[in-house]
Design a protein around this motif. Structure first.
Motif, short mmCIF file in Angstrom:
data_model
loop_
_atom_site.label_atom_id
_atom_site.label_comp_id
_atom_site.label_asym_id
_atom_site.label_seq_id
_atom_site.Cartn_x
_atom_site.Cartn_y
_atom_site.Cartn_z
N GLN A 38 0.82 -1.20 0.00
CA GLN A 38 0.00 0.00 0.00
C GLN A 38 0.86 1.26 0.00
O GLN A 38 0.59 2.22 -0.70
N ALA A 39 1.96 1.23 0.81
CA ALA A 39 2.86 2.38 0.87
C ALA A 39 3.52 2.61 -0.48
O ALA A 39 3.71 3.74 -0.91
N ALA A 40 3.90 1.51 -1.13
CA ALA A 40 4.53 1.64 -2.44
C ALA A 40 3.56 2.22 -3.45
O ALA A 40 3.93 3.05 -4.29
N GLU A 41 2.28 1.74 -3.37
CA GLU A 41 1.28 2.24 -4.31
C GLU A 41 0.99 3.72 -4.08
O GLU A 41 0.77 4.48 -5.01
N THR A 42 0.97 4.13 -2.85
CA THR A 42 0.66 5.52 -2.56
C THR A 42 1.91 6.41 -2.58
O THR A 42 1.82 7.61 -2.38
N ASN A 43 3.05 5.78 -2.72
CA ASN A 43 4.29 6.48 -3.01
C ASN A 43 5.07 7.00 -1.79
O ASN A 43 6.27 7.05 -1.84
N ALA A 44 4.37 7.41 -0.70
CA ALA A 44 5.14 8.02 0.39
C ALA A 44 4.38 7.95 1.71
O ALA A 44 3.16 7.94 1.74
N ILE A 45 5.16 7.88 2.79
CA ILE A 45 4.62 8.04 4.13
C ILE A 45 5.11 9.39 4.62
O ILE A 45 6.32 9.64 4.71
N LYS A 46 4.18 10.27 4.91
CA LYS A 46 4.51 11.64 5.31
C LYS A 46 4.46 11.76 6.83
O LYS A 46 3.49 11.34 7.46
N THR A 47 5.51 12.33 7.40
CA THR A 47 5.55 12.59 8.83
C THR A 47 5.02 14.00 9.10
O THR A 47 5.56 14.97 8.58
N VAL A 48 3.99 14.08 9.89
CA VAL A 48 3.39 15.37 10.23
C VAL A 48 3.57 15.64 11.71
O VAL A 48 3.12 14.85 12.55
N ILE A 49 4.25 16.72 12.02
CA ILE A 49 4.46 17.10 13.41
C ILE A 49 3.16 17.66 13.99
O ILE A 49 2.53 18.54 13.40
N GLN A 50 2.77 17.16 15.14
CA GLN A 50 1.61 17.67 15.84
C GLN A 50 2.08 18.66 16.91
O GLN A 50 2.58 18.26 17.96
N TYR A 51 1.98 19.94 16.59
CA TYR A 51 2.45 20.94 17.54
C TYR A 51 1.47 21.06 18.70
O TYR A 51 0.27 21.12 18.51
N PRO A 52 1.99 21.12 19.92
CA PRO A 52 1.10 21.19 21.08
C PRO A 52 0.51 22.58 21.27
O PRO A 52 1.05 23.57 20.77
N PHE A 53 -0.60 22.63 21.98
CA PHE A 53 -1.13 23.92 22.39
C PHE A 53 -0.19 24.51 23.44
O PHE A 53 0.12 23.86 24.43
N ARG A 54 0.27 25.72 23.19
CA ARG A 54 1.14 26.38 24.15
C ARG A 54 0.31 26.82 25.35
O ARG A 54 -0.89 27.15 25.22
N GLY A 55 0.91 26.81 26.54
CA GLY A 55 0.19 27.17 27.75
C GLY A 55 -0.40 28.57 27.68
O GLY A 55 0.20 29.49 27.13
N LEU A 56 -1.60 28.75 28.22
CA LEU A 56 -2.26 30.04 28.24
C LEU A 56 -1.76 30.86 29.43
O LEU A 56 -1.25 30.32 30.40
N ILE A 57 -1.90 32.18 29.33
CA ILE A 57 -1.49 33.07 30.42
C ILE A 57 -2.68 33.96 30.79
O ILE A 57 -3.29 34.59 29.92
N TYR A 58 -2.98 33.99 32.09
CA TYR A 58 -4.09 34.78 32.61
C TYR A 58 -3.57 35.89 33.52
O TYR A 58 -2.46 35.80 34.06
N ASP A 59 -4.40 36.91 33.73
CA ASP A 59 -4.03 37.91 34.73
C ASP A 59 -4.47 37.43 36.11
O ASP A 59 -5.07 36.35 36.25
N ARG A 60 -4.18 38.20 37.15
CA ARG A 60 -4.44 37.77 38.51
C ARG A 60 -5.94 37.56 38.80
O ARG A 60 -6.31 36.89 39.76
N ASN A 61 -6.80 38.15 37.97
CA ASN A 61 -8.25 38.04 38.18
C ASN A 61 -8.92 37.07 37.21
O ASN A 61 -10.15 36.99 37.16
N GLY A 62 -8.11 36.34 36.44
CA GLY A 62 -8.67 35.33 35.55
C GLY A 62 -8.94 35.78 34.14
O GLY A 62 -9.46 35.01 33.33
N ASP A 63 -8.59 37.02 33.79
CA ASP A 63 -8.75 37.49 32.42
C ASP A 63 -7.63 36.93 31.54
O ASP A 63 -6.46 36.94 31.94
N LEU A 64 -7.99 36.47 30.36
CA LEU A 64 -7.02 35.85 29.46
C LEU A 64 -6.13 36.90 28.82
O LEU A 64 -6.61 37.83 28.17
N LEU A 65 -4.82 36.75 29.00
CA LEU A 65 -3.85 37.66 28.41
C LEU A 65 -3.28 37.13 27.11
O LEU A 65 -3.02 37.89 26.17
N VAL A 66 -3.03 35.82 27.06
CA VAL A 66 -2.42 35.20 25.88
C VAL A 66 -3.20 33.93 25.55
O VAL A 66 -3.39 33.07 26.41
#
Length: 609
Positions: A38-66
């Protein structure tokens, strides 16, 4: 002879066994296991990096900053990118054909068979525009990931930004595990807390045909790994206070740093001019970065922690008085006349005790008190006596956090300048300088330089009567809200707590009936303790300084306001501080006349924005 005959059969048996193993393996690959077919027929196996969600940053009162927003990178595998219509591709990506050719060249230089980024950070709209055309461009595919987004367009100098890791960083063992195309914190909180925010990459293996069309997961994802999101953070920043401070400083140059004295938590961190951190996201990141970097107003200059070459001015008189009290060369009732033949001064009552000297900022009073501190008669030789006195004085000053990095949790902090015997020995020669050489230190001028962060921290020290907690921007990390112990370490000065009382009383008079009346909040029941200052500027109008804390009885906020070319601290910096203090303590602003004055920019001779 029999021995040689037996060895021949052994060798033949080994060759036969190896042949059987290869035959069985080939049978398995070609007949039993269809994945290879199947791999030969489809020609290639592609490696796709799954980038993680970067941590969020909040202010001292819970408002989202980033937050995280979806973006798309257009990837290229040069070996597969054949017979490409470069002109059409450039038009589709809105780049020049020369730029497209340069990117092809760069991709080939990196690798003929490995994917690399051809166009980074495409928005959702950009992706929608090109996705249907990718079938005509073999060797190109889209890799989805997230970029940073800043919903409040605030706090750029403290938050920092992320960008693609550089080739130089990839060669550094510190960044082992990163790959070309990865994004990494480049400044501010994003850089300082990279190991917590970054998360862990995942990998997905996909099968694609010769035209790059996705034919599904390889072996139903058996070898795929999931990405792990970075840890969320709660900052010490009060977003409402931060936004109000930026409003007040819009159109001016300088900085505001506000700290909660008992904890060292930074409530507001303003470097003006400021910028929208969203400029460092998207495909125009490079262009926007260079524009800001070349800005004559030095927008990228992180003033609260980097502006360490300007003298503190009269606010440093408080330090001199505290050290003199600790050394016993003065007491709260020590009286000096305002002798202008020693150093110039403005009109005010004379003579004065310590509280009056603080209230009226009497230059001759502090000239004489500092002389008593430096020349204590430890040596009959006046040159040696001055050198000994300056050494002892400097050791005291360093305990206040001046002349060294405080250890704020973002990179780039400067240490400032505190005069030393070594400095004067180099300039004038050993035993060739005395008090008349260094007297300008008594009023916060001369060989002194402090950062706005150090000024705010000094106010936290006075509010706490002798100690400070390392100023920091991150309150807790992770779901359990765990703080970093090093961010809450106490540092004690060399001055005993009871010596701070007369200084604090004098500071209250500065605001009630002295040079900082514009910061007075007595109408709302808040006693503000403060000190104005003027930092001399040979290149133009002097800089204005004001430091304060409030309430006097139970300090909740310590603040330093530094306005470049603001002329006088009482005129420009004090009203800004008063407005910030009232905003934080009462969540409202009643001194509207001061707000109107600040926003008019009359003190800078520029129109309001």
């Amino acid at each position: 002879m029999n021995y040689l005959e037996n060895r021949k059969y052994v060798i033949q048996a080994i060759f036969l066994a190896v042949g059987i193993v290869y035959a069985l393996r080939l049978f398995y690959i070609q007949v039993v296991d269809s994945s290879y077919k199947q791999a030969a027929e489809t020609n290639a196996i592609k490696t796709v990096i799954q980038y993680p969600f970067r941590g969020l940053i909040y202010d001292r009162n819970g408002d989202l900053l980033v937050q995280n927003t979806p973006v798309y990178d257009l990837m290229i595998v040069p070996k597969e990118a054949r017979n490409i219509d470069t002109l059409r591709l450039a038009s589709m990506l809105d780049i020049t054909i020369e730029d497209a050719r340069e990117r092809f060249k760069k991709a080939r230089a990196y690798s003929w068979v490995k994917p690399s980024i051809f166009q980074q950070m495409l928005s959702t709209e950009d992706f929608a525009h090109i996705q249907d055309n990718l079938i005509d461009f073999p060797g190109f595919y889209i890799n989805a990931r997230t970029a940073r987004g800043y919903p409040h367009r605030s706090l750029g100098h403290a938050l920092g930004y992320i960008a693609e890791i550089s080739p130089k960083q990839l060669e550094d063992s510190t960044y082992a595990g990163y790959r070309p195309g990865d994004y990494i914190g480049k400044a501010g909180i994003e850089m300082a807390y990279e190991k917590y925010l970054m998360g862990k990459r995942g990998v997905k293996y996909k099968m694609v045909n010769v035209r790059g069309i996705d034919k599904g997961s390889f072996k139903d994802g058996a070898y795929d790994t999931l990405s792990v999101a970075g840890q969320n953070m709660v900052s010490t920043i009060d977003l409402d206070l931060q936004a109000y401070g930026e409003h007040l400083m819009n159109g001016a140059k300088g900085s505001i740093v506000a700290i909660e004295p008992k904890t060292g938590e930074i409530l507001a961190y303003i470097s003006a001019p400021f910028y929208d951190p969203n400029l460092f996201t998207g495909k125009d990141y490079g262009k926007n970065y260079m524009t800001l970097l070349q800005d004559p107003d030095k927008t990228m200059f992180n003033r609260p922690i980097m502006a360490d070459r300007n003298p503190p001015g009269s606010i440093f008189k408080l330090t001199q008085a505290l050290i003199a009290l600790e050394d016993g060369v003065i007491n709260p009732n020590t009286t000096y006349a305002c002798n202008k033949s020693l150093v110039n001064c403005h009109p005010h009552p004379s003579p004065l005790d310590l509280r009056g000297a603080v209230q009226h900022s009497c230059n001759p009073w502090f000239f004489q008190a500092y002389k008593a501190l430096i020349n204590q008669g430890k040596s009959k030789n006046t040159f040696t006596d001055t050198s000994l006195g300056l050494k002892d004085w400097r050791e005291h000053v360093l305990t206040f956090g001046f002349g060294k990095k405080l250890g704020i949790d973002i990179p780039g902090e400067k240490s400032g300048i505190i005069a030393s015997t070594d400095l004067y020995d180099r300039v004038y020669g050993k035993n060739r300088w005395k008090y008349s050489t260094i007297y300008s230190l008594s009023i916060g001028q001369g060989e002194l330089g402090v950062t706005p962060l150090q000024m705010a921290n000094f106010m936290a020290i006075v509010a706490n009567k002798g100690y400070y907690v390392t100023p920091h921007l991150i309150r807790s990390i992770g779901e359990d809200g765990k703080p970093l112990a090093e961010n809450y370490e106490r540092h004690y000065t060399s001055v005993k707590p009871h010596h701070f009382d007369p200084i604090i009383e004098g500071m209250a008079e500065v605001v009630r009936a002295g040079t900082a009346r514009r910061a007075n909040l007595s109408k709302v029941g808040i006693t503000v303790c403060g000190k104005t200052g003027t930092a001399q500027n040979p290149q133009g109008p002097d800089h204005a300084v004001f430091v304060a804390f409030a309430p006097m009885e139970d300090p909740k906020i310590a603040i330093a306001v530094y306005v470049e070319h603001g002329k006088w601290g009482g005129q420009s910096a004090a009203p800004i501080a008063g407005l910030m203090i009232e905003k934080y303590l009462t969540d409202t602003v009643t001194i509207k006349e001061q707000e109107k004055w600040v926003l008019s920019r009359e003190y800078l001779n520029i129109k309001s924005k």
